[in-house]
Write an enzyme that holds these catalytic residues in place. Structure first.
Site, PDB file in Angstrom:
ATOM      1  N   ASP A 300      32.916-127.512  34.185  1.00  0.00           N
ATOM      2  CA  ASP A 300      31.876-127.555  35.131  1.00  0.00           C
ATOM      3  C   ASP A 300      30.728-128.667  35.195  1.00  0.00           C
ATOM      4  O   ASP A 300      30.974-129.173  34.060  1.00  0.00           O
ATOM      5  CB  ASP A 300      31.558-127.003  36.223  1.00  0.00           C
ATOM      6  CG  ASP A 300      31.034-126.463  37.447  1.00  0.00           C
ATOM      7  OD1 ASP A 300      30.065-127.575  37.374  1.00  0.00           O
ATOM      8  OD2 ASP A 300      31.584-126.076  38.500  1.00  0.00           O
ATOM      9  N   HIS A 334      31.602-131.657  35.003  1.00  0.00           N
ATOM     10  CA  HIS A 334      30.997-132.808  36.260  1.00  0.00           C
ATOM     11  C   HIS A 334      29.794-133.199  36.693  1.00  0.00           C
ATOM     12  O   HIS A 334      29.566-134.280  37.132  1.00  0.00           O
ATOM     13  CB  HIS A 334      30.834-131.426  37.343  1.00  0.00           C
ATOM     14  CG  HIS A 334      32.252-130.921  37.111  1.00  0.00           C
ATOM     15  ND1 HIS A 334      32.740-129.949  38.580  1.00  0.00           N
ATOM     16  CD2 HIS A 334      32.968-130.971  37.018  1.00  0.00           C
ATOM     17  CE1 HIS A 334      33.462-129.743  38.307  1.00  0.00           C
ATOM     18  NE2 HIS A 334      34.768-130.147  37.828  1.00  0.00           N
TER      19      HIS A 334
END
Length: 560
Positions: A300, A334
């Site tokens: 993430d 991310h």
């Protein structure tokens, strides 16, 4: 550190610039980076408490939770010092730090947190910026002062036993192996869960009907759904995290909340790229800190700044402020450096410099949404390199998770209809960002700026930026934006630059792909004062295209 002195002078300088920022005729101007306050450092007694003396056995089978607790308690009661974890494989349940304790991992030490989830009691904590019941963090401290985790050893959080996995994230062989290992599948057989309890909790959350209770006993049947953050520090002061590796986290990896005086130096965080919610570091409602020389490769966001979510975050009202982040590398996350989306308490006075992002979805990612509220301001970025960015190299987005205004293949190029809403305490604000000396080789979009009709993104300066991407710039619902010495080598040149419903936009000395179909498209009935200067417009087949409701006076083109 000499560069961390006092904030007062910088704030006075910023205040002096307010008249310039408030003038609609002038875009954001570059200013010097602020001088941040000194970060108070930890100090420990010379005493050492060897974990083995408290009954610990490094055989990978003995559960050493009690030994860790005894060694840490003895160290704290003796006035502090170092708890030494020697070389070896140490299986344990949760570890809780106490005042004046340095937990030091020797080179070759591996602290393996148990996959027996019953060892992690359900506790009152937070999740994504709101109060929640979760499983106890493998590593934690609450209301502690003068604490450290150091050394070149490794912490492993057994995260694979906690996290659900999408079938689309794995190849066929990996998926078959995962399914054969146990766990359960959803009805569509495209999602694996480590247990029926995990499936149950995730199903309720996906349906928008999560259990809302602060009673741990109400969640016994879905403990595996309540994945803990791996290193959780709450209301702690004077913290040092240095040299260790932390990996395989159940959820967020390093999470300081309401902490002060934080130093994070040469820490490595590693999680599988498919690991959901496995942010590397989330600094939430913290003040005064340094993150230096770290390496993050996670599933993430990488370097994350947060301050609470929606009404709860606004009620807490504690911004994250006064941080220097430098010399860090982020892989496969991310976002490389990220603010939001939970930033309801505000973020201010951040310096990010000399960092590299390789293979992240987004490079510089500033995201929020209606309902968050909060002010993000005084963000300084200098010296960023990026390669192979899947999405945007630089993203400002106040409409987080909405339809992408950059049309996909076959979609209309018209801007999406975003209706204005009344201003209220949930309206977020982004202003005063200064970004310079950025190089990106490979991205889907160079720069995306997307505000709200009722609240523009304001006062952004990008200078000395070189981006190679499929698409160039989209600037929507923005005000007082300055691009100077910006190169956008885009393959999609229809157009290179697009401005929608924005005002007071300065595009100065812009370089772009020779032979571009269209250099600048301007649309939106609220667009005003667009200036294209010191730019060779003759390299494009068409220099400027105006929308139906845009006057010719709206755009000024001046070439020296």
């Amino acid at each position: 550190m000499k560069q961390l002195l006092t904030l007062s002078g910088a704030l006075l300088a910023l205040a002096a610039l307010q008249p310039a920022w408030s003038q609609a005729s002038r875009p954001a101007q570059p200013v010097a980076m602020p001088i941040l306050p000194a970060v108070r450092q930890v100090q420990f007694k010379a005493d050492t408490f060897d974990l083995r003396k408290y009954g610990a056995v490094a055989d990978g089978q003995t559960l050493n939770t009690q030994a860790f607790q005894k060694a840490i308690a003895a160290c704290a009661q003796g006035g502090g010092g170092t708890v030494l974890v020697p070389t070896g494989l140490w299986l344990t349940g949760p570890i809780v730090l106490q005042n004046n304790v340095n937990l030091h991992l020797a080179t070759g030490a591996l602290v393996q947190f148990t996959a027996d989830h019953s060892q992690y009691p359900l506790v009152k904590t937070t999740w994504e910026g709101e109060d929640a019941i979760r499983s106890q963090a493998p590593l934690s401290a609450t209301d502690a002062r003068n604490i450290a985790i150091t050394g070149k050893g490794t912490f492993d959080g057994a995260g694979d036993t906690w996290r659900p996995v999408k079938k689309s994230k794995l190849n066929e062989g990996e998926w078959k192996k995962l399914v054969a290992s146990g766990g359960v599948l959803n009805d569509k057989k495209d999602y694996w869960y480590p247990s029926a309890g995990s499936l149950k909790g995730n199903t309720l959350a996906a349906a928008g009907t999560p259990r809302k209770s602060m009673n741990p006993g109400d969640f016994d049947d879905m403990r595996d759904f309540l994945r803990p953050n791996m290193l959780s520090l709450t209301r702690c002061h004077q913290i040092l995290l240095e040299d260790f590796t932390i990996q395989n986290s159940p959820a967020w990896t390093i999470h300081p909340l309401l902490c002060e005086d934080i130093t994070v130096r040469r820490v490595t965080a590693r999680n599988p790229w498919y690991g959901q919610n496995t942010d590397a570091i989330d600094l939430e409602s913290c003040r005064n800190g340094l993150v230096d020389g770290c390496t993050f490769d996670v599933g993430d966001d990488g370097l994350c700044i947060k301050s609470g979510r929606d009404a709860e975050g606004r009620k807490r009202g504690v911004p994250t402020e006064n941080f220097l982040i430098q010399n860090c590398k982020v892989y496969h996350a991310h976002g490389g450096f990220v603010i939001g989306s939970e930033m309801s308490g505000g973020v201010r006075n951040m310096i990010v410099r000399n960092c590299s992002f390789q293979g992240t979805d987004v490079g510089l990612r500033f995201k929020t949404a209606r309902g968050r509220g909060g002010m993000v301001e005084n963000i300084f970025v200098d010296g960023i390199t990026m390669t192979d960015i899947a999405g945007q190299a630089i993203l400002f987005d106040m409409y987080y998770m909405a339809k992408d205004p950059v049309p996909q293949a076959g979609e209309s190029s018209a801007p999406p209809v975003i209706a204005a809403q009344p201003l209220n305490e949930g309206t977020p604000q982004f202003q005063h960002f200064y970004i310079k000396n950025v190089v990106c080789k490979g991205a889907e979009t160079g720069v995306l700026v997307r505000g709200l009709p009722e609240m523009s993104i304001k006062d952004i300066s990008l200078e000395n930026v070189f981006i190679e991407a499929n698409k160039g710039l989209l600037c929507q619902e923005a005000e007082n934006i300055r691009f100077k010495n910006v190169t956008l080598l885009s393959t999609d040149t229809q157009p290179v630059l697009e401005v929608q419903n924005s005002k007071n936009i300065s595009l100065d000395n812009i370089h772009y792909t020779n032979g571009a179909t269209l250099l600048l498209r301007v649309s939106g009935d609220r667009t005003q004062d667009i200036r294209l200067t010191n730019t060779n417009t003759k390299l494009a087949k068409k220099s400027v295209e105006l929308g139906d409701k845009v006057s010719k006076k709206t755009v000024q083109v001046a070439v020296n």
